[in-house]
Structure formats: structure tokens, C-alpha cells
Design an enzyme around this catalytic site. Structure first.
Site, PDB file in Angstrom:
ATOM      1  N   ARG A  37       0.773  -1.170   0.151  1.00 37.10           N
ATOM      2  CA  ARG A  37       0.048  -0.020  -0.092  1.00 37.10           C
ATOM      3  C   ARG A  37       0.763   1.312   0.056  1.00 37.10           C
ATOM      4  O   ARG A  37       0.877   2.245  -0.851  1.00 37.10           O
ATOM      5  CB  ARG A  37      -0.727  -0.153   1.460  1.00 37.10           C
ATOM      6  N   HIS A  67      10.113  -8.825  -4.718  1.00 37.83           N
ATOM      7  CA  HIS A  67       8.794  -8.656  -5.670  1.00 37.83           C
ATOM      8  C   HIS A  67       8.327  -7.340  -5.341  1.00 37.83           C
ATOM      9  O   HIS A  67       8.286  -6.848  -4.238  1.00 37.83           O
ATOM     10  CB  HIS A  67       7.733  -9.579  -4.870  1.00 37.83           C
ATOM     11  N   TYR A  70       2.417  -5.263  -5.542  1.00 33.79           N
ATOM     12  CA  TYR A  70       1.606  -5.665  -6.583  1.00 33.79           C
ATOM     13  C   TYR A  70       0.390  -4.625  -6.938  1.00 33.79           C
ATOM     14  O   TYR A  70      -0.306  -4.895  -7.756  1.00 33.79           O
ATOM     15  CB  TYR A  70       0.696  -6.936  -6.169  1.00 33.79           C
ATOM     16  N   HIS A 107       4.367  -7.646 -11.503  1.00 36.88           N
ATOM     17  CA  HIS A 107       3.024  -8.088 -12.303  1.00 36.88           C
ATOM     18  C   HIS A 107       3.076  -6.983 -13.259  1.00 36.88           C
ATOM     19  O   HIS A 107       3.039  -5.548 -12.964  1.00 36.88           O
ATOM     20  CB  HIS A 107       1.804  -7.838 -11.394  1.00 36.88           C
ATOM     21  N   GLU A 142       5.828 -11.342 -14.311  1.00 40.19           N
ATOM     22  CA  GLU A 142       5.066 -12.788 -13.701  1.00 40.19           C
ATOM     23  C   GLU A 142       4.069 -12.917 -14.611  1.00 40.19           C
ATOM     24  O   GLU A 142       3.328 -12.401 -15.184  1.00 40.19           O
ATOM     25  CB  GLU A 142       4.665 -12.301 -12.313  1.00 40.19           C
ATOM     26  N   ASP A 176       4.305 -18.457 -12.437  1.00 40.02           N
ATOM     27  CA  ASP A 176       3.325 -18.518 -11.427  1.00 40.02           C
ATOM     28  C   ASP A 176       2.370 -19.873 -11.396  1.00 40.02           C
ATOM     29  O   ASP A 176       1.815 -19.677 -12.395  1.00 40.02           O
ATOM     30  CB  ASP A 176       2.590 -17.478 -10.718  1.00 40.02           C
ATOM     31  N   HIS A 179      -1.249 -19.079 -11.206  1.00 42.55           N
ATOM     32  CA  HIS A 179      -1.743 -18.104 -12.205  1.00 42.55           C
ATOM     33  C   HIS A 179      -1.844 -18.814 -13.680  1.00 42.55           C
ATOM     34  O   HIS A 179      -2.716 -18.606 -14.406  1.00 42.55           O
ATOM     35  CB  HIS A 179      -0.716 -17.143 -12.444  1.00 42.55           C
ATOM     36  N   HIS A 211       6.959 -19.241  -9.020  1.00 41.50           N
ATOM     37  CA  HIS A 211       6.177 -19.211  -7.986  1.00 41.50           C
ATOM     38  C   HIS A 211       5.120 -20.591  -7.744  1.00 41.50           C
ATOM     39  O   HIS A 211       4.574 -20.859  -8.667  1.00 41.50           O
ATOM     40  CB  HIS A 211       5.037 -18.204  -7.924  1.00 41.50           C
ATOM     41  N   ASP A 224      -7.474 -16.205  -9.730  1.00 43.06           N
ATOM     42  CA  ASP A 224      -5.898 -16.071  -8.687  1.00 43.06           C
ATOM     43  C   ASP A 224      -6.278 -16.037  -7.265  1.00 43.06           C
ATOM     44  O   ASP A 224      -6.164 -14.957  -6.445  1.00 43.06           O
ATOM     45  CB  ASP A 224      -5.411 -14.595  -9.020  1.00 43.06           C
ATOM     46  N   HIS A 226      -4.737 -18.308  -4.300  1.00 41.49           N
ATOM     47  CA  HIS A 226      -3.775 -19.499  -3.978  1.00 41.49           C
ATOM     48  C   HIS A 226      -4.256 -20.363  -2.974  1.00 41.49           C
ATOM     49  O   HIS A 226      -4.923 -19.873  -2.194  1.00 41.49           O
ATOM     50  CB  HIS A 226      -2.427 -18.556  -3.588  1.00 41.49           C
ATOM     51  N   GLU A 256       4.202 -19.336  -2.372  1.00 37.60           N
ATOM     52  CA  GLU A 256       3.134 -18.333  -1.783  1.00 37.60           C
ATOM     53  C   GLU A 256       1.966 -18.725  -1.477  1.00 37.60           C
ATOM     54  O   GLU A 256       0.932 -18.288  -2.008  1.00 37.60           O
ATOM     55  CB  GLU A 256       2.983 -17.170  -3.183  1.00 37.60           C
TER      56      GLU A 256
HETATM   57 ZN    ZN Z   1      -1.593 -14.866  -7.451  1.00 39.57          ZN
HETATM   58 FE    FE Z   2       2.949 -15.280  -7.733  1.00 41.32          FE
HETATM   59 FE    FE Z   3       3.029 -11.842  -7.711  1.00 35.94          FE
END
Ligand code: ZN
Ligand code: FE
Ligand code: FE
Length: 277
Positions: A37, A67, A70, A107, A142, A176, A179, A211, A224, A226, A256
Site C-alpha cells: 500500500r 517482488h 502488487y 506484475h 510474472e 506462477d 496463475h 512461484h 488468482d 492461491h 506463496e
Molecule cells: Zn497470485
Molecule cells: Fe506469484
Molecule cells: Fe506476484
């Protein structure tokens, strides 16, 4: 060598992440470069970075994956949002020069109605401003699930970005597993075929990290979400085949999955026990 690790919190510094990874049986790891954030990163602690470098070398770690937040969107319709992504990524890469030889994953973004082609153009344009000939970090796109207007939902979209980037030797891809399965690639029943397709479209030499996640949803769902290893639609055997695949040897695999440290430790132990070389 199986390089297996998980996402860790970076709040206690660099060396602490290495020590935490080692304590749960990992020899790689991932972390967010900053709060997803908020945007401000802590001042760079050069000594802590040097200590992590020594620790990783001593303990035979692979490269780690830093990373990007996001929430960045390099292909937003809003120019300020695009500029913010560019500035943040530039700053992250400057910091990562204290930890040379590692990976920076992001991303690609969401085109929010501008169309994938325009999104791809904007992402590549941002990368052409961000990447420096002298940098020591490889930047990874990714593979995305294709939720909403996400760019990177297909191998073709990733290739299209890479084709427009000038400093191609600074670029790679992070696959990923949640994903790509959500995007419609059948890595459960046809892992060989999907890797062949990746090789044909992007090139397996571009694949620099994985990932490793199970998915709460069926193939092609574009959701998406996980899931823990073995508890979703991919299943444990698919995860074992992925970490054991001859074409993927030597890559860092980062979990993840929805876990705290003990859960990660158990997944790492399980996958190591099932790893087939
Ligand atoms: Zn994800
Ligand atoms: Fe990922
Ligand atoms: Fe990611």
C-alpha cells in the site's frame, strides 16, 4: 539442486530473511521490496545487505526474488499511476544494486479498458526507461491469471512485452503455477506440453523463477486465489512433477501459499522428500 523457499516478511532486515529461510529448510526466498500500500521503503542498510550476500553464499542459496508491490500498475490509464510505478521500480532497482545478481519480479499490470496492445506498449515503454545497461538485477515479468484486464495472461502477451524491450538481457519471466493454471494452461495433465509451448513462444532460457502455488479454482477460471500445496485443483503430484521436471532444474521455486512459517516449513519438507532427480 532443488532451490526451494517461500515468501518472507522483510521487516526485520535482509540477513534475518536468510536466517529465517535456512531455519525452515529453504535455500531461496522472496520478499516484497516495500509495503504494498504505502510506497516508502526503509533506508538501505548496506551492511545488512552485505551480510545477506555472505550468508547466501555460505549456505548455497540461489538468487532471491524481490517482488515489487502488487499495487503498481505500469499500464494504468492514469498517467500519475504509471509514473508512480516507474519511480518505484527505478528506486527498487537502485537499492538492489547492493545485492547484485538477484531477481526483481513484478506484475505487468492491468490495462483497465485501454486494450492489451496499449497495455503492452506502456509496460515496455516503462521498462525502457527503468532498465539500465549496468544493472546487476534481472527483472521478471510474472505470468498472470488473467483476472480483470490483467496483462500477461498468455505467453504471447509476455513475449509481446519482451519484444518491445531494448535491454532484453536484463529481462526474464517468473512462472506462477496458480496463475498459469487459472489462465488455462494445463500443467496438471500436460506439463511437458505447456513447457514446450512456453519454450516456443517465450523461450525457456527466459524462465528464471517459479512461484509454486496450488489454486483454489479450476483451470481457466482467471481467479488468482492461491491454495496450500496439495489442497487445491493442482494437487500434490502436479507440484512434485513441477519441482522435479528436468527442464526446471536449478530455478528458484518460491511458495506463496496461504501459510505462516510452520506451514511453509512443512510444505518445503514434503516437497524435498518427494523431489525426484
Ligand atoms: Zn497470485
Ligand atoms: Fe506469484
Ligand atoms: Fe506476484
Amino acid at each position: 539442486m532443488l532451490y526451494l523457499g517461500c515468501h518472507l516478511s522483510s521487516t526485520k532486515g535482509f540477513l534475518h530473511m536468510g536466517e529465517e529461510a535456512l531455519s525452515i529448510g529453504a535455500n531461496t526466498f522472496q520478499f516484497f521490496t516495500r509495503n504494498p500500500r504505502g510506497s516508502r521503503a526503509k533506508a538501505m542498510d548496506e551492511q545488512d545487505a552485505a551480510a545477506l550476500r555472505r550468508f547466501m553464499e555460505e549456505h548455497g542459496f540461489s538468487a532471491f526474488v524481490a517482488h515489487a508491490p502488487y499495487t503498481l500498475n505500469a499500464c494504468s490509464a492514469n498517467q500519475q499511476t504509471r509514473e508512480f510505478a516507474l519511480e518505484t521500480m527505478t528506486d527498487d532497482l537502485a537499492r538492489l544494486e547492493y545485492l547484485p545478481g538477484n531477481l526483481y519480479n513484478f506484475h505487468p499490470g492491468s490495462h483497465v479498458g485501454q486494450g492489451a496492445e496499449e497495455g503492452i506498449r506502456q509496460i515496455a515503454a516503462a521498462l525502457n526507461q527503468i532498465l539500465q545497461p549496468g544493472q546487476h538485477t534481472t527483472v521478471l515479468l510474472e505470468t498472470m491469471a488473467g483476472k480483470g484486464s490483467e496483462v500477461g495472461r498468455s505467453f504471447e502477451e509476455l513475449r509481446a512485452i519482451l519484444e518491445q524491450v531494448e535491454l532484453k538481457d536484463k529481462m526474464g519471466v517468473c512462472l506462477d503455477t496458480c496463475h498459469v493454471y487459472d489462465a488455462g494452461y494445463d500443467i496438471v495433465n500436460d506439463l511437458d506440453g505447456v513447457l514446450r509451448e512456453f519454450d516456443r513462444v517465450v523461450g525457456l532460457d527466459r524462465l528464471r523463477a517459479v512461484h509454486l502455488n496450488d489454486s483454489k479454482n479450476p483451470m481457466g477460471s482467471h481467479k488468482d486465489r492461491h491454495e496450500k500445496i496439495g489442497q487445491g485443483s493442482l494437487g500434490l503430484e502436479a507440484a512434485v512433477r513441477i519441482v522435479s521436471h528436468p527442464l526446471l532444474q536449478g530455478l528458484p521455486f518460491c511458495l506463496e501459499t496461504p501459510n505462516e512459517l510452520p506451514g511453509y516449513q512443512a510444505e518445503i519438507a514434503l516437497l524435498r522428500s518427494r523431489f525426484q532427480r
